[in-house]
Design a protein around this motif. Structure first.
Motif, PDB file in Angstrom:
ATOM      1  N   THR A 489       0.832  -1.201   0.000  1.00  0.00           N
ATOM      2  CA  THR A 489       0.000   0.000   0.000  1.00  0.00           C
ATOM      3  C   THR A 489       0.869   1.254   0.000  1.00  0.00           C
ATOM      4  O   THR A 489       1.844   1.338   0.747  1.00  0.00           O
ATOM      5  CB  THR A 489      -0.899   0.013   1.258  1.00  0.00           C
ATOM      6  OG1 THR A 489      -1.632  -1.202   1.311  1.00  0.00           O
ATOM      7  CG2 THR A 489      -1.855   1.186   1.229  1.00  0.00           C
ATOM      8  N   PRO A 490       0.547   2.254  -0.827  1.00  0.00           N
ATOM      9  CA  PRO A 490       1.287   3.523  -0.804  1.00  0.00           C
ATOM     10  C   PRO A 490       1.061   4.272   0.508  1.00  0.00           C
ATOM     11  O   PRO A 490      -0.054   4.312   1.037  1.00  0.00           O
ATOM     12  CB  PRO A 490       0.704   4.301  -1.985  1.00  0.00           C
ATOM     13  CG  PRO A 490      -0.004   3.281  -2.826  1.00  0.00           C
ATOM     14  CD  PRO A 490      -0.478   2.233  -1.886  1.00  0.00           C
ATOM     15  N   PHE A 497      -2.694   4.772   2.319  1.00  0.00           N
ATOM     16  CA  PHE A 497      -3.778   4.973   1.355  1.00  0.00           C
ATOM     17  C   PHE A 497      -5.067   4.336   1.853  1.00  0.00           C
ATOM     18  O   PHE A 497      -6.142   4.924   1.750  1.00  0.00           O
ATOM     19  CB  PHE A 497      -3.376   4.361   0.000  1.00  0.00           C
ATOM     20  CG  PHE A 497      -4.272   4.752  -1.144  1.00  0.00           C
ATOM     21  CD1 PHE A 497      -3.810   5.584  -2.140  1.00  0.00           C
ATOM     22  CD2 PHE A 497      -5.583   4.293  -1.240  1.00  0.00           C
ATOM     23  CE1 PHE A 497      -4.629   5.941  -3.210  1.00  0.00           C
ATOM     24  CE2 PHE A 497      -6.405   4.647  -2.295  1.00  0.00           C
ATOM     25  CZ  PHE A 497      -5.922   5.483  -3.285  1.00  0.00           C
ATOM     26  N   ASP A 498      -4.969   3.098   2.380  1.00  0.00           N
ATOM     27  CA  ASP A 498      -6.173   2.373   2.808  1.00  0.00           C
ATOM     28  C   ASP A 498      -6.851   3.017   4.006  1.00  0.00           C
ATOM     29  O   ASP A 498      -8.006   2.707   4.304  1.00  0.00           O
ATOM     30  CB  ASP A 498      -5.812   0.929   3.163  1.00  0.00           C
ATOM     31  CG  ASP A 498      -5.424   0.134   1.928  1.00  0.00           C
ATOM     32  OD1 ASP A 498      -5.904   0.477   0.836  1.00  0.00           O
ATOM     33  OD2 ASP A 498      -4.632  -0.825   2.063  1.00  0.00           O
ATOM     34  N   GLN A 499      -6.141   3.922   4.716  1.00  0.00           N
ATOM     35  CA  GLN A 499      -6.693   4.517   5.933  1.00  0.00           C
ATOM     36  C   GLN A 499      -7.118   5.966   5.744  1.00  0.00           C
ATOM     37  O   GLN A 499      -7.616   6.590   6.677  1.00  0.00           O
ATOM     38  CB  GLN A 499      -5.659   4.425   7.060  1.00  0.00           C
ATOM     39  CG  GLN A 499      -5.295   2.993   7.421  1.00  0.00           C
ATOM     40  CD  GLN A 499      -4.186   2.911   8.438  1.00  0.00           C
ATOM     41  OE1 GLN A 499      -3.560   3.907   8.767  1.00  0.00           O
ATOM     42  NE2 GLN A 499      -3.938   1.699   8.934  1.00  0.00           N
ATOM     43  N   VAL A 500      -6.902   6.536   4.536  1.00  0.00           N
ATOM     44  CA  VAL A 500      -7.322   7.921   4.283  1.00  0.00           C
ATOM     45  C   VAL A 500      -8.814   7.931   4.022  1.00  0.00           C
ATOM     46  O   VAL A 500      -9.318   7.183   3.188  1.00  0.00           O
ATOM     47  CB  VAL A 500      -6.548   8.509   3.079  1.00  0.00           C
ATOM     48  CG1 VAL A 500      -7.061   9.908   2.764  1.00  0.00           C
ATOM     49  CG2 VAL A 500      -5.065   8.556   3.392  1.00  0.00           C
ATOM     50  N   SER A 501      -9.526   8.750   4.765  1.00  0.00           N
ATOM     51  CA  SER A 501     -10.986   8.749   4.678  1.00  0.00           C
ATOM     52  C   SER A 501     -11.514   9.719   3.632  1.00  0.00           C
ATOM     53  O   SER A 501     -12.668   9.617   3.215  1.00  0.00           O
ATOM     54  CB  SER A 501     -11.599   9.099   6.045  1.00  0.00           C
ATOM     55  OG  SER A 501     -11.143  10.368   6.465  1.00  0.00           O
ATOM     56  N   VAL A 502     -10.716  10.697   3.185  1.00  0.00           N
ATOM     57  CA  VAL A 502     -11.186  11.714   2.230  1.00  0.00           C
ATOM     58  C   VAL A 502     -10.635  11.370   0.857  1.00  0.00           C
ATOM     59  O   VAL A 502      -9.429  11.324   0.643  1.00  0.00           O
ATOM     60  CB  VAL A 502     -10.734  13.132   2.640  1.00  0.00           C
ATOM     61  CG1 VAL A 502     -11.231  14.146   1.625  1.00  0.00           C
ATOM     62  CG2 VAL A 502     -11.264  13.462   4.027  1.00  0.00           C
ATOM     63  N   VAL A 510      -1.684   9.486  -6.159  1.00  0.00           N
ATOM     64  CA  VAL A 510      -0.888   8.514  -5.405  1.00  0.00           C
ATOM     65  C   VAL A 510      -0.993   7.134  -6.058  1.00  0.00           C
ATOM     66  O   VAL A 510       0.010   6.445  -6.267  1.00  0.00           O
ATOM     67  CB  VAL A 510      -1.355   8.465  -3.939  1.00  0.00           C
ATOM     68  CG1 VAL A 510      -0.724   7.288  -3.211  1.00  0.00           C
ATOM     69  CG2 VAL A 510      -1.014   9.766  -3.232  1.00  0.00           C
ATOM     70  N   GLU A 511      -2.219   6.724  -6.383  1.00  0.00           N
ATOM     71  CA  GLU A 511      -2.410   5.413  -6.989  1.00  0.00           C
ATOM     72  C   GLU A 511      -1.729   5.338  -8.352  1.00  0.00           C
ATOM     73  O   GLU A 511      -1.048   4.347  -8.669  1.00  0.00           O
ATOM     74  CB  GLU A 511      -3.903   5.114  -7.146  1.00  0.00           C
ATOM     75  CG  GLU A 511      -4.178   3.752  -7.755  1.00  0.00           C
ATOM     76  CD  GLU A 511      -5.665   3.410  -7.782  1.00  0.00           C
ATOM     77  OE1 GLU A 511      -5.989   2.245  -8.051  1.00  0.00           O
ATOM     78  OE2 GLU A 511      -6.495   4.318  -7.547  1.00  0.00           O
ATOM     79  N   LEU A 512      -1.871   6.383  -9.144  1.00  0.00           N
ATOM     80  CA  LEU A 512      -1.266   6.392 -10.477  1.00  0.00           C
ATOM     81  C   LEU A 512       0.253   6.316 -10.388  1.00  0.00           C
ATOM     82  O   LEU A 512       0.896   5.555 -11.115  1.00  0.00           O
ATOM     83  CB  LEU A 512      -1.706   7.647 -11.234  1.00  0.00           C
ATOM     84  CG  LEU A 512      -1.320   7.725 -12.704  1.00  0.00           C
ATOM     85  CD1 LEU A 512      -1.920   6.564 -13.471  1.00  0.00           C
ATOM     86  CD2 LEU A 512      -1.782   9.043 -13.305  1.00  0.00           C
ATOM     87  N   ASN A 513       0.848   7.083  -9.485  1.00  0.00           N
ATOM     88  CA  ASN A 513       2.302   7.042  -9.333  1.00  0.00           C
ATOM     89  C   ASN A 513       2.780   5.679  -8.812  1.00  0.00           C
ATOM     90  O   ASN A 513       3.857   5.212  -9.201  1.00  0.00           O
ATOM     91  CB  ASN A 513       2.764   8.154  -8.381  1.00  0.00           C
ATOM     92  CG  ASN A 513       2.965   9.471  -9.096  1.00  0.00           C
ATOM     93  OD1 ASN A 513       3.164   9.489 -10.300  1.00  0.00           O
ATOM     94  ND2 ASN A 513       2.895  10.570  -8.357  1.00  0.00           N
ATOM     95  N   ALA A 514       1.986   5.051  -7.921  1.00  0.00           N
ATOM     96  CA  ALA A 514       2.355   3.719  -7.439  1.00  0.00           C
ATOM     97  C   ALA A 514       2.378   2.723  -8.591  1.00  0.00           C
ATOM     98  O   ALA A 514       3.284   1.887  -8.693  1.00  0.00           O
ATOM     99  CB  ALA A 514       1.383   3.267  -6.353  1.00  0.00           C
ATOM    100  N   LEU A 515       1.400   2.823  -9.507  1.00  0.00           N
ATOM    101  CA  LEU A 515       1.342   1.901 -10.636  1.00  0.00           C
ATOM    102  C   LEU A 515       2.469   2.160 -11.634  1.00  0.00           C
ATOM    103  O   LEU A 515       3.079   1.225 -12.166  1.00  0.00           O
ATOM    104  CB  LEU A 515      -0.019   2.011 -11.327  1.00  0.00           C
ATOM    105  CG  LEU A 515      -1.229   1.544 -10.497  1.00  0.00           C
ATOM    106  CD1 LEU A 515      -2.529   1.824 -11.232  1.00  0.00           C
ATOM    107  CD2 LEU A 515      -1.117   0.065 -10.178  1.00  0.00           C
ATOM    108  N   VAL A 516       2.772   3.431 -11.895  1.00  0.00           N
ATOM    109  CA  VAL A 516       3.842   3.757 -12.847  1.00  0.00           C
ATOM    110  C   VAL A 516       5.196   3.339 -12.272  1.00  0.00           C
ATOM    111  O   VAL A 516       6.034   2.763 -12.969  1.00  0.00           O
ATOM    112  CB  VAL A 516       3.818   5.256 -13.196  1.00  0.00           C
ATOM    113  CG1 VAL A 516       5.015   5.617 -14.082  1.00  0.00           C
ATOM    114  CG2 VAL A 516       2.523   5.608 -13.908  1.00  0.00           C
ATOM    115  N   SER A 517       5.427   3.644 -10.990  1.00  0.00           N
ATOM    116  CA  SER A 517       6.707   3.271 -10.383  1.00  0.00           C
ATOM    117  C   SER A 517       6.863   1.755 -10.289  1.00  0.00           C
ATOM    118  O   SER A 517       7.976   1.229 -10.358  1.00  0.00           O
ATOM    119  CB  SER A 517       6.839   3.912  -8.993  1.00  0.00           C
ATOM    120  OG  SER A 517       5.765   3.508  -8.155  1.00  0.00           O
TER     121      SER A 517
END
Length: 612
Positions: A489-490, A497-502, A510-517
């Motif tokens: 998880t980023p 990421f899994d704990q951010v409520s907003v 964040v998700e896009l950069n995790a996938l590209v990296s």
């Protein structure tokens, strides 16, 4: 793994429509309800259903969905009839006939469409915790959906499935670990079998009661002597039992012989009692006649109590029955004589009765005594059987059982004197050898798992370095970023990421950069199979005119443009957005509207409710 989607085809009631997508950057833009998400969802639905994919109304109207793409050096056309339960794979570059595979298969020789796709992508179908990797678990790493972007990481995919998918794509196949586990399982199985065999031999040794071959030989001789003595004792006991059975039979025969005497006594007693009964009846008749002579004439009827009419009746006629009664004739001296005779008859009958009663009593006593003698004879026979015969029989049974046990033991001892000793020694050596092999296999497994953990730690560090660099490039506000080992998880600025409520554009970035990296790490690792395709729906959604959001927008566009130029870790990027994007050098810009939807020229059955 280089993946480029070339085109899509849609068919409704025989009509076909095609959308060309062959470009390193296919930028799809247009207003809401122009069908951007419809096209992206259909692209992956053609390869098989998935729980998180949604069939839009336009897709539901299609009878066939087809996606043409290149995977490495091979070109494929993947087609799915939406009403069937299979997927058709046509290897275009090989010119082979289409291969139709089921979505679900119980035949191990016939793979499912999902496993076939994983094989073409070079991704192993790993298993973990009872779960097997499927193609639908890889789709979230290739497709950022509008419905979940910026809200849930990888569409809400479970952490254990994320870990399984990433391990498979990065080449952490754990073949060495599986091989070590197999060796360890086999060694443990052999050790268990050897210990079980040794336990069986040890049990025999304990049964035979020996520690050395000399003791076993002595035990065999002793058993043979015990067997001979047991056989002699059994023969003697059998002879005694035979004699006792003979005596018992004699007692039972004597009891049977007493039956005729008892039966004769019963008949004699019955005859005496019968004679007594006759005498008693005669006594009763005599007493009746005497009473009649003594009783006066009745004056009234004994039933109705009316006075009897005797007028005009002779003396010798009974006033009740009106019949002639010779006894009533000639009153006077003759009447006294009859009375005396009646008394004498009664006295004589009484003497006869007393005599017969005594005889009947004596006869019954004799019968009772005869029956008692029969019962006593049977009791004597039964007592003899219980006290003498039955103990002898049990003794014979026990001795015969003992003889059988000793015979078996003597035979085993005779056969296994040397064999058993050698077998125990061999099994003991085998157990020692296998224990060493198990420890060695366990160490190999531990080393392989340690090496796998080190590889995973190294890959996570690389992934985190690339991820942190990309987050920093997107904006200085993201100072700290890495990929956590739990669920991959980023984590940005200390927030998981899994704990951010907003939800929002930040999480989408964040998700896009995790996938590209992740794809950057894949390029560095030999044997990895991270798909180079990335489809991003609503790529620029949620970005305002604020300077930070504009910086993110510029970062994303640079990322997509670099892919269009053939730079970066992506082989193809497809984006969907509402706003128009400027020139796309090296890419393909696809402008949509409600009049010109994603599925071109298709006449839908219900255009009022279907967004194509």
């Amino acid at each position: 793994m280089q993946i480029v989607v070339e085109s899509q085809r849609f068919e409704v009631n025989g009509q076909e429509a095609e959308r060309l997508l062959a470009a390193t950057w296919a930028a799809v833009h247009g207003e809401t309800d122009a069908g951007k998400s419809t096209g992206f969802e259909a692209m992956f639905l053609a390869m098989g259903p998935a729980a998180f994919l949604k069939s839009m109304p336009a897709v539901k109207a299609c009878t066939r969905l087809s996606t043409t793409l290149s995977i490495g050096d091979s070109r494929w056309r993947i087609t799915r009839n939406t009403a069937s339960s299979g997927v058709e794979f046509e290897h275009i570059s090989a010119g082979e006939a289409p291969l139709r595979l089921p979505l679900v298969s119980r035949d191990p020789e016939r793979p499912t469409a999902s496993l076939f796709l994983l094989e073409q992508l070079g991704i192993p179908a790993l298993r973990q915790g009872g779960k097997q990797l499927a193609f639908e678990h890889i789709v979230p790493f290739m497709y950022v959906r509008q419905a979940s972007a910026g809200a849930t990481y990888l569409g809400g995919m479970k952490p254990e499935l994320r870990e399984l998918a990433v391990r498979a794509m990065l080449g952490l196949r754990e073949d060495d670990i599986e091989a070590a586990r197999t060796v360890l399982r086999e060694a443990r199985r052999e050790l268990w079998a050897a210990r079980r065999a040794l336990a069986g031999f040890e049990a025999l040794r304990a049964k035979f009661g020996f520690s050395t071959p000399e003791e076993l030989t002595h035990r065999r001789h002793q058993t043979e002597q015990d067997l001979a003595r047991a056989r002699d004792a059994a023969r003697e006991a059998a002879a005694e039992l035979s004699k006792a059975n003979k005596t018992l039979q004699e007692l039972r025969d004597a009891a049977k012989k007493a039956h005729p005497a008892a039966d004769a006594a019963d008949r004699a007693a019955a005859e005496a009692e019968k004679q007594l009964g006759v005498a008693l009846r005669r006594l009763g008749e005599a007493e009746g006649r005497l009473a009649q002579l003594r009783s006066p004439d009745p004056a009234a009827c004994p039933t109705c109590r009316q006075r009897l009419r005797t007028a005009g009746l002779p003396e010798h006629v009974c006033p009740m029955c009106k019949e002639d009664d010779p006894n009533r004739r000639s009153q006077g001296p003759a009447e006294d004589e009859r009375l005396i005779a009646a008394k004498k008859a009664v006295e004589d009958a009484k003497r006869v009765v007393e005599l017969l009663r005594k005889e009947a009593k004596e006869a019954r006593a004799k019968a009772t005594e005869a029956h008692r003698a029969v019962r006593d004879a049977y009791r004597a026979a039964d007592s003899y059987a219980e006290v003498t015969v039955e103990p002898l029989r049990r003794t014979v049974v026990e001795l015969e059982k003992r003889v059988q046990e000793l015979a078996v033991l003597a035979e085993q001892l005779g056969e296994r004197v040397d064999e058993l000793v050698d077998a125990i020694a061999a099994q003991q050596e085998a157990v020692k050898r296998l224990e060493v092999e198990v420890r060695r296999a366990a160490q190999v497994l531990a080393d392989a798992e340690s090496e796998a953990r080190e590889r995973l730690t190294d890959l996570l560090k690389r992934w985190s370095v690339h991820f942190a660099r990309r987050m920093a490039s997107a904006g200085a506000q993201w100072r700290h970023a890495y990929i956590a080992e739990a669920g991959f998880t980023p984590v940005v600025n200390g927030e998981n990421f899994d704990q951010v409520s907003v939800a929002g554009a930040t999480l989408a970035l964040v998700e896009l950069n995790a996938l590209v990296s992740l794809r950057e790490v894949g390029r560095e690792v030999t044997g990895s199979s991270v798909p180079g395709l990335l489809v991003v729906d609503a790529a620029l959604a949620g970005l305002s005119d604020a300077p930070d959001d504009q910086a993110v927008r510029a970062y994303l566009l640079d990322l997509f443009a670099a892919t269009a130029r053939g730079e970066g870790p992506l082989s193809q990027v497809m984006t969907g957005s509402q706003e128009a994007i400027g020139d796309v050098p090296g890419g393909r810009r696809i402008a949509l509207s409600k009049g010109e939807r994603y599925i071109p020229g298709l006449v839908l059955p219900d255009p009022g409710t279907t967004a194509a």
